[in-house]
Design an enzyme around this catalytic site. Structure first.
Site, PDB file in Angstrom:
ATOM      1  N   ASP A  89      -3.267 -18.239   0.457  1.00 49.23           N
ATOM      2  CA  ASP A  89      -4.164 -19.009  -0.496  1.00 49.23           C
ATOM      3  C   ASP A  89      -4.906 -20.048   0.252  1.00 49.23           C
ATOM      4  O   ASP A  89      -5.966 -20.133   0.095  1.00 49.23           O
ATOM      5  CB  ASP A  89      -3.647 -19.590  -1.913  1.00 49.23           C
ATOM      6  CG  ASP A  89      -2.216 -20.335  -1.623  1.00 49.23           C
ATOM      7  OD1 ASP A  89      -1.784 -20.233  -0.551  1.00 49.23           O
ATOM      8  OD2 ASP A  89      -1.719 -20.897  -2.622  1.00 49.23           O
ATOM      9  N   TYR A 120       0.689  -1.300   0.078  1.00 55.18           N
ATOM     10  CA  TYR A 120       0.060  -0.005  -0.013  1.00 55.18           C
ATOM     11  C   TYR A 120       0.680   1.333   0.086  1.00 55.18           C
ATOM     12  O   TYR A 120       0.326   2.323  -0.484  1.00 55.18           O
ATOM     13  CB  TYR A 120      -0.934   0.085   1.303  1.00 55.18           C
ATOM     14  CG  TYR A 120      -2.160  -0.833   1.267  1.00 55.18           C
ATOM     15  CD1 TYR A 120      -2.222  -2.015   0.876  1.00 55.18           C
ATOM     16  CD2 TYR A 120      -3.246  -0.011   1.185  1.00 55.18           C
ATOM     17  CE1 TYR A 120      -3.382  -2.872   0.779  1.00 55.18           C
ATOM     18  CE2 TYR A 120      -4.572  -0.645   1.057  1.00 55.18           C
ATOM     19  CZ  TYR A 120      -4.645  -2.184   0.908  1.00 55.18           C
ATOM     20  OH  TYR A 120      -5.720  -2.704   0.869  1.00 55.18           O
ATOM     21  N   ASP A 158     -12.711  -9.229   4.166  1.00 56.68           N
ATOM     22  CA  ASP A 158     -13.974  -8.914   3.243  1.00 56.68           C
ATOM     23  C   ASP A 158     -14.618 -10.492   3.127  1.00 56.68           C
ATOM     24  O   ASP A 158     -15.646 -10.569   3.554  1.00 56.68           O
ATOM     25  CB  ASP A 158     -13.801  -8.573   2.051  1.00 56.68           C
ATOM     26  CG  ASP A 158     -13.934  -6.922   1.825  1.00 56.68           C
ATOM     27  OD1 ASP A 158     -13.669  -6.251   2.928  1.00 56.68           O
ATOM     28  OD2 ASP A 158     -14.679  -6.376   1.108  1.00 56.68           O
ATOM     29  N   ASP A 217      -6.706  -7.082   3.967  1.00 60.79           N
ATOM     30  CA  ASP A 217      -7.928  -6.337   3.283  1.00 60.79           C
ATOM     31  C   ASP A 217      -8.711  -7.449   2.757  1.00 60.79           C
ATOM     32  O   ASP A 217     -10.052  -7.423   3.005  1.00 60.79           O
ATOM     33  CB  ASP A 217      -7.338  -5.629   2.339  1.00 60.79           C
ATOM     34  CG  ASP A 217      -8.489  -4.636   1.636  1.00 60.79           C
ATOM     35  OD1 ASP A 217      -9.189  -4.200   2.171  1.00 60.79           O
ATOM     36  OD2 ASP A 217      -8.266  -4.424   0.438  1.00 60.79           O
ATOM     37  N   LYS A 223       2.962 -15.450   2.364  1.00 58.64           N
ATOM     38  CA  LYS A 223       2.949 -16.255   1.015  1.00 58.64           C
ATOM     39  C   LYS A 223       4.878 -16.453   1.041  1.00 58.64           C
ATOM     40  O   LYS A 223       5.124 -16.145   0.133  1.00 58.64           O
ATOM     41  CB  LYS A 223       2.720 -15.329   0.030  1.00 58.64           C
ATOM     42  CG  LYS A 223       2.698 -15.966  -1.567  1.00 58.64           C
ATOM     43  CD  LYS A 223       1.455 -17.022  -1.734  1.00 58.64           C
ATOM     44  CE  LYS A 223       1.764 -17.705  -2.992  1.00 58.64           C
ATOM     45  NZ  LYS A 223       0.777 -18.973  -3.067  1.00 58.64           N
TER      46      LYS A 223
HETATM   47  C1  IPM Z   1     -10.623  -0.910   3.694  1.00 63.72           C
HETATM   48  C2  IPM Z   1     -10.689  -0.440   2.260  1.00 63.72           C
HETATM   49  C3  IPM Z   1      -9.364   0.351   2.135  1.00 63.72           C
HETATM   50  C4  IPM Z   1      -8.098  -0.414   2.197  1.00 63.72           C
HETATM   51  C5  IPM Z   1      -9.273   1.274   0.976  1.00 63.72           C
HETATM   52  C6  IPM Z   1     -10.762   1.970   0.667  1.00 63.72           C
HETATM   53  C7  IPM Z   1      -8.260   2.024   0.674  1.00 63.72           C
HETATM   54  O1  IPM Z   1     -10.626  -1.455   1.491  1.00 63.72           O
HETATM   55  O2  IPM Z   1     -10.378  -0.193   4.780  1.00 63.72           O
HETATM   56  O3  IPM Z   1     -10.552  -2.104   4.064  1.00 63.72           O
HETATM   57  O4  IPM Z   1      -7.780  -1.131   1.165  1.00 63.72           O
HETATM   58  O5  IPM Z   1      -7.597  -0.717   3.236  1.00 63.72           O
HETATM   59 MN    MN Z   2     -11.211  -3.306   2.139  1.00 65.82          MN
END
Ligand code: IPM
Ligand code: MN
Ligand code: NAD
Length: 349
Positions: free
Chosen positions: A215, A137, A243, A239, A182
């Site tokens: 993975d 990042y 999700d 990240d 990884k």
């Molecule tokens: C999160 C989001 C952010 C990230 C983006 C919006 C920069 O996806 O907070 O998970 O990738 O960290």
């Molecule tokens: Mn995110």
């Protein structure tokens, strides 16, 4: 009187910030709120996603509460154009918030809201500890007409400090850490693995540590989620995995997060509290956003940011009871609007 900087941001951001403020006002009349435009909203007003003034205000605050940023109107592939997400990254870096805690605790009332079978989810209670200020990042980015690159870099100190956060968290839980990397391909992962083991050996022999390739971890999160306790991983993996893990709770609209630095005790900055989800441009303006990830982020702010444990627990229990009583927003398969969901939780509170 605690000062809270609020950053509603974009899309559904303002729609879920408003109920969060209602929730906070119900808990105490003693908050001082200071709202700032952030993300796309700040680009429209000032040309940048995070102004110096907003960053300075956040540094002074007792805690920062953020809803979400981003949206198609600011999406661009031009490397020189301002982006809403730069505000978020600038804030995390500017406040030194290297530890992002994303608790994933599916509640029984929502077992059937997840696309996974109930028996897979039952008993799941995990914590993703995501490194937040390093890795790909923040490495150097290049772009020419024929190629582009993003550098992924980690220092030993950055890995050392996030490993400690994960082991300390595990000590208050089921004493298991899965370090996700990884290492079969990436040099940063091989060093990550070495450092995590050095920290483990030196101070955390009571914690069961396993290394899991990313993975495989993505697969195990679906196959055997209840086996995980603490997952510690680098910025990009965290990240993506968080999700994925959100769907164990039924919806991304349920997952809160706390981003912490060295803390106020030292010369550190306040924490930042925000839902894991984004600005949901596809439903923005329709009044159906699920405010619960935001409410649970408020709970994390009360607990980790202000040390208000009983108020934090009261918010979490009000959310649980509203769900037990049948509250379901659209993302959870129901029809409750943001306003109705807010009412349901406030009534329980
Ligand atoms: C999160 C989001 C952010 C990230 C983006 C919006 C920069 O996806 O907070 O998970 O990738 O960290
Ligand atoms: Mn995110
Ligand atoms: P998203 O999380 O905004 O949305 C993904 C899907 O989940 C959408 O279908 C959306 O409607 C749904 N969803 C998300 N939150 C919800 C909620 N509270 N209630 C009901 N449904 C919800 O991810 P995306 O669409 O990939 O990203 C949209 C924008 O948000 C992008 O600009 C992205 O950069 C940004 N983003 C910001 C943050 C943040 O501010 N922390 C986090 C992730 C993404």
């Amino acid at each position: 009187m605690p000062t809270i900087v609020t950053l509603p941001g974009d899309g559904i951001g303002p729609e879920i910030m408003k109920p969060a403020l209602e929730l906070l006002r119900t808990i105490s009349e003693d908050f001082s709120f200071e709202e700032h435009a952030f993300g796309g909203a700040a680009i429209d007003l000032y040309g940048v996603a995070l102004t110096d003034e907003t960053l300075a205000a956040c540094k002074q605050a007792d805690a920062v509460l953020l809803a979400a940023v981003g949206g198609p109107q600011w999406d661009t592939t031009d490397p020189d154009a301002p982006r809403p997400e730069q505000g978020l990254l600038g804030l995390r870096k500017g406040l030194g918030l290297f530890a992002n805690l994303r608790p994933v605790r599916p509640v029984p009332a929502l077992y059937d809201a997840s696309p996974l079978k109930r028996e897979r989810i039952e008993g799941t209670d995990l914590l993703v500890v995501r490194e937040l200020t390093g890795g790909i990042y923040f490495g150097e980015k290049t772009r020419t007409a024929r190629s582009a690159s993003d550098l992924c870099e980690y220092s030993v100190d950055e890995v050392d400090r996030i490993a400690r956060v994960a082991f300390d968290a595990a000590r208050t839980r089921r004493k298991k850490v899965a370090s996700v990397d990884k290492a079969n391909v990436l040099e940063t992962s091989r060093q990550w693995r070495e450092v995590v083991h050095i920290v483990h050996k030196a101070k955390y022999n009571d914690i069961a540590l396993t290394d899991v390739l990313v993975d495989n971890c993505a697969m195990q999160l679906i196959a055997r989620p209840s086996e995980f306790d603490v997952i510690v991983t680098e910025n990009l993996f965290g990240d993506i995995l968080s999700d994925e893990a959100a769907m164990l709770t039924g919806s991304i609209g349920m997952l809160p997060s706390a981003s912490l630095g060295e803390g106020r005790a030292g010369s550190g900055s306040p924490g930042l509290f925000e839902p894991v989800h984004g600005s949901a441009p596809d439903i923005a303006g329709t009044g159906v956003a699920n405010p619960l990830a935001m409410f649970l982020s408020v709970a994390l702010m009360l607990r980790n940011g202000l040390g208000w444990e009983s108020e934090a627990a009261a918010v979490e229990s009000a959310v649980d009871r509203a769900l037990d009583a049948g509250l379901r927003t659209r993302d959870l398969g129901g029809a409750a609007t943001t306003a109705e969901a807010t009412r349901a939780v406030l009534d329980e509170l």
